[in-house]
Design an enzyme around this catalytic site. Structure first.
Site, PDB file in Angstrom:
ATOM      1  CG  ASP A 158     -14.137  -0.906  11.099  1.00 34.57           C
ATOM      2  OD1 ASP A 158     -14.096  -0.994   9.850  1.00 34.57           O
ATOM      3  OD2 ASP A 158     -15.198  -1.034  11.733  1.00 34.57           O
ATOM      4  CB  CYS A 159     -10.153  -4.672   9.972  1.00 34.71           C
ATOM      5  SG  CYS A 159     -11.587  -5.589  10.576  1.00 34.71           S
ATOM      6  CB  ALA A 196     -14.343  -8.838   8.806  1.00 34.48           C
ATOM      7  CG  HIS A 221      -8.480  -8.274  11.788  1.00 34.01           C
ATOM      8  ND1 HIS A 221      -8.719  -6.935  12.040  1.00 34.01           N
ATOM      9  CD2 HIS A 221      -7.234  -8.330  11.243  1.00 34.01           C
ATOM     10  CE1 HIS A 221      -7.672  -6.227  11.675  1.00 34.01           C
ATOM     11  NE2 HIS A 221      -6.751  -7.052  11.182  1.00 34.01           N
ATOM     12  CG  HIS A 268      -3.881  -5.392   9.551  1.00 35.18           C
ATOM     13  ND1 HIS A 268      -4.182  -5.945  10.760  1.00 35.18           N
ATOM     14  CD2 HIS A 268      -2.535  -5.287   9.531  1.00 35.18           C
ATOM     15  CE1 HIS A 268      -3.076  -6.177  11.447  1.00 35.18           C
ATOM     16  NE2 HIS A 268      -2.053  -5.780  10.713  1.00 35.18           N
TER      17      HIS A 268
END
Length: 183
Positions: free
Chosen positions: A95-96, A115, A145, A157
């Site tokens: 994931d980010c 994040a 994000h 990303h």
């Protein structure tokens, strides 16, 4: 039938000869990189391996600008790989924040997993001062994000499960913060 068996056997032999890092079976092609082996070779003879002494020491001779370039170059090779919620694998899916964390880990940096925590841990800077390898944070009412700035107004990303790890314009959404983890 015999032709199919021979093809499969040749494929297996090639995969075994290439080593386990390339023996990935997937419906989609997956980009891989093994920089750890290269770094171990760069370690001085008789010293501990690069992995044992920390990746940051191998890159210690680089200027900050060169380090930023290395981080970006490393990150962009994973474009097209899958997004996986909660994932941290650059090849199997991330994931980010897992993507950003794993990229920086290759260079000896330990970033938080989420994040919002990555934003808190980074040194904040103005969008006008953004440089390659800076982190760009997004969200509405909070940080949700993170992306890695790669220069020329673009980020890389882990976007969505539909699009995976991709390159976008940094202002595809309005950034809420920019930070750096480099010292």
């Amino acid at each position: 039938m015999m032709k199919n068996i021979i093809t499969v056997l040749l494929l297996c032999i090639c995969m075994l000869a290439a080593g386990p890092s390339t023996a990935v079976v997937s419906a989609e092609p997956v980009k891989t990189a093994d920089v750890s082996a290269d770094r171990k070779e760069d370690a001085a003879p008789g010293s501990e391996s690069a992995e044992e002494e920390g990746a940051a020491s191998v890159f210690g001779d680089l200027s900050e600008e060169e380090l930023r370039e290395e981080i970006v170059e490393f990150a962009v090779q994973f474009e097209g790989n899958p997004y996986v919620y909660g994932g941290t694998s650059l090849t199997g899916g991330a994931d980010c924040s897992g993507f950003v964390m794993s990229v920086f880990k290759e260079f000896g940096y330990e970033l938080p997993r989420v994040a919002a925590d990555q934003c808190s841990a980074s040194t904040q800077k103005s969008i006008e001062d953004i440089e390659p390898a800076d982190l760009v944070f997004y969200g509405n009412g909070g940080i949700s994000h993170v992306a890695l700035y790669i220069g020329d107004g673009q980020i890389i990303h882990a976007s969505t499960s539909a699009s995976g790890i991709k390159i976008s314009d940094y202002d595809y959404e309005t950034p809420v913060a920019v930070g750096t983890c480099l010292e």
